[in-house]
Scaffold this motif. Structure first.
Motif, PDB file in Angstrom:
ATOM      1  N   ALA A 140       0.857  -1.307   0.170  1.00 30.90           N
ATOM      2  CA  ALA A 140       0.059  -0.045   0.034  1.00 30.90           C
ATOM      3  C   ALA A 140       0.792   1.220   0.027  1.00 30.90           C
ATOM      4  O   ALA A 140       1.357   1.480   1.122  1.00 30.90           O
ATOM      5  CB  ALA A 140      -0.853  -0.138   1.207  1.00 30.90           C
ATOM      6  N   LEU A 141       0.953   1.961  -1.275  1.00 29.97           N
ATOM      7  CA  LEU A 141       1.898   3.172  -1.228  1.00 29.97           C
ATOM      8  C   LEU A 141       0.696   4.134  -1.968  1.00 29.97           C
ATOM      9  O   LEU A 141       0.055   3.915  -2.756  1.00 29.97           O
ATOM     10  CB  LEU A 141       3.047   2.930  -2.178  1.00 29.97           C
ATOM     11  CG  LEU A 141       3.934   1.839  -1.473  1.00 29.97           C
ATOM     12  CD1 LEU A 141       5.195   1.414  -2.658  1.00 29.97           C
ATOM     13  CD2 LEU A 141       4.600   2.392  -0.206  1.00 29.97           C
ATOM     14  N   PRO A 142       1.232   5.556  -2.031  1.00 27.00           N
ATOM     15  CA  PRO A 142       0.453   6.427  -2.335  1.00 27.00           C
ATOM     16  C   PRO A 142       0.394   6.591  -3.813  1.00 27.00           C
ATOM     17  O   PRO A 142      -0.498   6.927  -4.505  1.00 27.00           O
ATOM     18  CB  PRO A 142       1.082   7.736  -1.613  1.00 27.00           C
ATOM     19  CG  PRO A 142       2.209   7.473  -1.045  1.00 27.00           C
ATOM     20  CD  PRO A 142       2.053   6.140  -0.840  1.00 27.00           C
ATOM     21  N   LYS A 143       1.575   6.050  -4.440  1.00 24.72           N
ATOM     22  CA  LYS A 143       1.626   6.117  -5.878  1.00 24.72           C
ATOM     23  C   LYS A 143       1.467   4.642  -6.340  1.00 24.72           C
ATOM     24  O   LYS A 143       2.550   3.764  -6.048  1.00 24.72           O
ATOM     25  CB  LYS A 143       2.994   6.857  -6.502  1.00 24.72           C
ATOM     26  CG  LYS A 143       3.053   8.294  -6.223  1.00 24.72           C
ATOM     27  CD  LYS A 143       4.329   8.843  -6.745  1.00 24.72           C
ATOM     28  CE  LYS A 143       4.424  10.300  -6.490  1.00 24.72           C
ATOM     29  NZ  LYS A 143       5.899  10.826  -6.748  1.00 24.72           N
ATOM     30  N   ILE A 144       0.478   4.270  -7.113  1.00 23.55           N
ATOM     31  CA  ILE A 144       0.450   3.165  -7.489  1.00 23.55           C
ATOM     32  C   ILE A 144       1.549   2.475  -8.315  1.00 23.55           C
ATOM     33  O   ILE A 144       1.884   1.044  -8.358  1.00 23.55           O
ATOM     34  CB  ILE A 144      -1.264   2.668  -8.117  1.00 23.55           C
ATOM     35  CG1 ILE A 144      -1.573   1.290  -7.912  1.00 23.55           C
ATOM     36  CG2 ILE A 144      -1.093   3.029  -9.538  1.00 23.55           C
ATOM     37  CD1 ILE A 144      -2.357   0.921  -6.706  1.00 23.55           C
ATOM     38  N   GLU A 145       2.085   3.355  -9.098  1.00 21.37           N
ATOM     39  CA  GLU A 145       3.259   2.708  -9.957  1.00 21.37           C
ATOM     40  C   GLU A 145       4.544   2.423  -8.880  1.00 21.37           C
ATOM     41  O   GLU A 145       5.231   1.349  -9.405  1.00 21.37           O
ATOM     42  CB  GLU A 145       3.726   4.158 -10.630  1.00 21.37           C
ATOM     43  CG  GLU A 145       2.644   4.833 -11.770  1.00 21.37           C
ATOM     44  CD  GLU A 145       1.646   5.497 -10.982  1.00 21.37           C
ATOM     45  OE1 GLU A 145       2.280   6.141 -10.094  1.00 21.37           O
ATOM     46  OE2 GLU A 145       0.647   5.519 -11.155  1.00 21.37           O
ATOM     47  N   ASP A 146       4.667   3.149  -7.943  1.00 26.09           N
ATOM     48  CA  ASP A 146       5.587   2.574  -7.219  1.00 26.09           C
ATOM     49  C   ASP A 146       5.425   1.300  -6.380  1.00 26.09           C
ATOM     50  O   ASP A 146       6.174   0.391  -6.341  1.00 26.09           O
ATOM     51  CB  ASP A 146       5.675   3.737  -5.945  1.00 26.09           C
ATOM     52  CG  ASP A 146       6.661   4.961  -6.218  1.00 26.09           C
ATOM     53  OD1 ASP A 146       7.031   5.108  -7.734  1.00 26.09           O
ATOM     54  OD2 ASP A 146       6.350   6.093  -5.755  1.00 26.09           O
ATOM     55  N   ALA A 147       4.125   1.180  -5.918  1.00 23.39           N
ATOM     56  CA  ALA A 147       4.072  -0.399  -5.372  1.00 23.39           C
ATOM     57  C   ALA A 147       4.133  -1.249  -6.396  1.00 23.39           C
ATOM     58  O   ALA A 147       4.335  -2.557  -6.132  1.00 23.39           O
ATOM     59  CB  ALA A 147       2.277  -0.117  -5.018  1.00 23.39           C
ATOM     60  N   LYS A 148       3.840  -0.978  -7.684  1.00 20.32           N
ATOM     61  CA  LYS A 148       3.941  -2.004  -8.830  1.00 20.32           C
ATOM     62  C   LYS A 148       5.288  -2.271  -9.150  1.00 20.32           C
ATOM     63  O   LYS A 148       5.689  -3.339  -9.241  1.00 20.32           O
ATOM     64  CB  LYS A 148       3.232  -1.601 -10.107  1.00 20.32           C
ATOM     65  CG  LYS A 148       1.663  -1.758  -9.987  1.00 20.32           C
ATOM     66  CD  LYS A 148       0.911  -1.237 -11.304  1.00 20.32           C
ATOM     67  CE  LYS A 148      -0.641  -1.217 -11.155  1.00 20.32           C
ATOM     68  NZ  LYS A 148      -0.996  -0.787 -12.596  1.00 20.32           N
ATOM     69  N   LYS A 149       6.091  -1.434  -8.826  1.00 21.74           N
ATOM     70  CA  LYS A 149       7.601  -1.800  -8.774  1.00 21.74           C
ATOM     71  C   LYS A 149       7.983  -2.406  -7.854  1.00 21.74           C
ATOM     72  O   LYS A 149       8.986  -3.427  -8.133  1.00 21.74           O
ATOM     73  CB  LYS A 149       8.272  -0.415  -9.115  1.00 21.74           C
ATOM     74  CG  LYS A 149       8.390   0.325 -10.409  1.00 21.74           C
ATOM     75  CD  LYS A 149       8.889   1.694 -10.302  1.00 21.74           C
ATOM     76  CE  LYS A 149       8.876   2.646 -11.348  1.00 21.74           C
ATOM     77  NZ  LYS A 149       9.097   4.264 -11.290  1.00 21.74           N
ATOM     78  N   ILE A 150       7.880  -2.257  -6.768  1.00 18.63           N
ATOM     79  CA  ILE A 150       8.048  -3.190  -5.425  1.00 18.63           C
ATOM     80  C   ILE A 150       7.543  -4.452  -5.757  1.00 18.63           C
ATOM     81  O   ILE A 150       8.103  -5.472  -5.467  1.00 18.63           O
ATOM     82  CB  ILE A 150       7.638  -2.404  -4.266  1.00 18.63           C
ATOM     83  CG1 ILE A 150       8.322  -1.042  -3.826  1.00 18.63           C
ATOM     84  CG2 ILE A 150       7.818  -3.449  -2.957  1.00 18.63           C
ATOM     85  CD1 ILE A 150       7.912  -0.366  -2.759  1.00 18.63           C
ATOM     86  N   ARG A 151       6.509  -4.598  -6.112  1.00 16.78           N
ATOM     87  CA  ARG A 151       5.785  -5.958  -6.582  1.00 16.78           C
ATOM     88  C   ARG A 151       6.706  -6.721  -7.529  1.00 16.78           C
ATOM     89  O   ARG A 151       6.978  -7.840  -7.364  1.00 16.78           O
ATOM     90  CB  ARG A 151       4.294  -5.778  -6.885  1.00 16.78           C
ATOM     91  CG  ARG A 151       3.698  -7.184  -7.553  1.00 16.78           C
ATOM     92  CD  ARG A 151       2.364  -7.180  -8.094  1.00 16.78           C
ATOM     93  NE  ARG A 151       2.302  -6.424  -9.169  1.00 16.78           N
ATOM     94  CZ  ARG A 151       1.283  -6.133  -9.795  1.00 16.78           C
ATOM     95  NH1 ARG A 151       0.166  -6.161  -9.380  1.00 16.78           N
ATOM     96  NH2 ARG A 151       1.230  -5.144 -10.815  1.00 16.78           N
ATOM     97  N   THR A 152       7.131  -6.081  -8.477  1.00 17.70           N
ATOM     98  CA  THR A 152       7.900  -6.698  -9.353  1.00 17.70           C
ATOM     99  C   THR A 152       9.230  -7.032  -8.913  1.00 17.70           C
ATOM    100  O   THR A 152       9.799  -8.272  -9.014  1.00 17.70           O
ATOM    101  CB  THR A 152       8.530  -5.867 -10.711  1.00 17.70           C
ATOM    102  OG1 THR A 152       7.090  -5.421 -11.263  1.00 17.70           O
ATOM    103  CG2 THR A 152       9.023  -6.271 -11.614  1.00 17.70           C
ATOM    104  N   ILE A 153       9.849  -6.416  -8.042  1.00 11.74           N
ATOM    105  CA  ILE A 153      11.071  -6.802  -7.306  1.00 11.74           C
ATOM    106  C   ILE A 153      10.976  -7.877  -6.438  1.00 11.74           C
ATOM    107  O   ILE A 153      11.718  -9.115  -6.505  1.00 11.74           O
ATOM    108  CB  ILE A 153      11.611  -5.479  -6.379  1.00 11.74           C
ATOM    109  CG1 ILE A 153      12.047  -4.385  -7.163  1.00 11.74           C
ATOM    110  CG2 ILE A 153      12.651  -6.069  -5.308  1.00 11.74           C
ATOM    111  CD1 ILE A 153      12.540  -3.196  -6.552  1.00 11.74           C
TER     112      ILE A 153
END
Length: 183
Positions: free
Chosen positions: A8-21
């Motif tokens: 859960a992050l304010p910017k969904i793009e950042d959350a998706k990047k972390i998911r990828t990692i």
């Protein structure tokens, strides 16, 4: 019970990047969201896991989630050094910007800790209800009276019969009471 990760992050793009990692390192990410309410809804559908959370989301702060965090979930806060210095000790933290290796290591450690806690909880014996305890006490009293045994001997006798028959102590006590009351 399977553990998973909610991001859960304010910017969904950042959350998706972390998911990828995380996925690249073999971790299971159940949900990516950008609000406290969506994070809580996602966690309510899971057995256990880690919530990777930013300091401030559009509908609240990380502290708002702490009160409603499900039993087998832990929080990993991604924040600045200043925010981390004020964070409660009950949550793990990773300072921003972070190294992927540190994040992976912390998440794996948290998942292992949750898994150990769940296994430990499962090993705890279930407490008997008052009615279950009464069956055992009544059977024990009857055996003591009819067979002239001490309290400990009567208890051991019920315990041995329970083990021999493959039933639990309460069922064994109930059967003994039915048999002894019939005769």
């Amino acid at each position: 019970m399977s553990s998973s990760i909610v991001i859960a992050l304010p910017k969904i793009e950042d959350a998706k990047k972390i998911r990828t990692i995380l996925v690249r390192h073999g971790l299971s990410v159940a949900s990516v969201c950008n609000t406290v309410s969506k994070a809580l809804a996602s966690m309510s559908e899971l057995d256990s896991g880690v919530l990777i959370c930013g300091y401030k989301l559009p509908d609240g702060y990380y502290k708002d989630v702490l009160d409603d965090l499900p039993q087998y979930f832990e929080m990993l806060l991604l924040a600045s050094a200043k925010v981390i210095s004020e964070a409660p000790n009950c949550i793990e933290t990773v300072e921003m910007p972070f190294k992927a290796g540190n994040l992976i290591e912390d998440v794996n450690e948290m998942l292992c800790r949750i898994s150990r806690r769940i296994r430990k909880e499962k090993k705890k014996p279930r407490l008997r209800t008052e009615s279950e305890q009464k069956y055992i006490l009544d059977a024990k009293s009857l055996i003591m009276e009819k067979n002239h045994m001490s309290e400990e001997e009567a208890y051991r006798y019920i315990q041995k019969c329970s083990m021999d028959s493959g039933t639990n102590m309460v069922e064994t006590a109930q059967m003994m009471l039915m048999l002894m009351c019939e005769s």
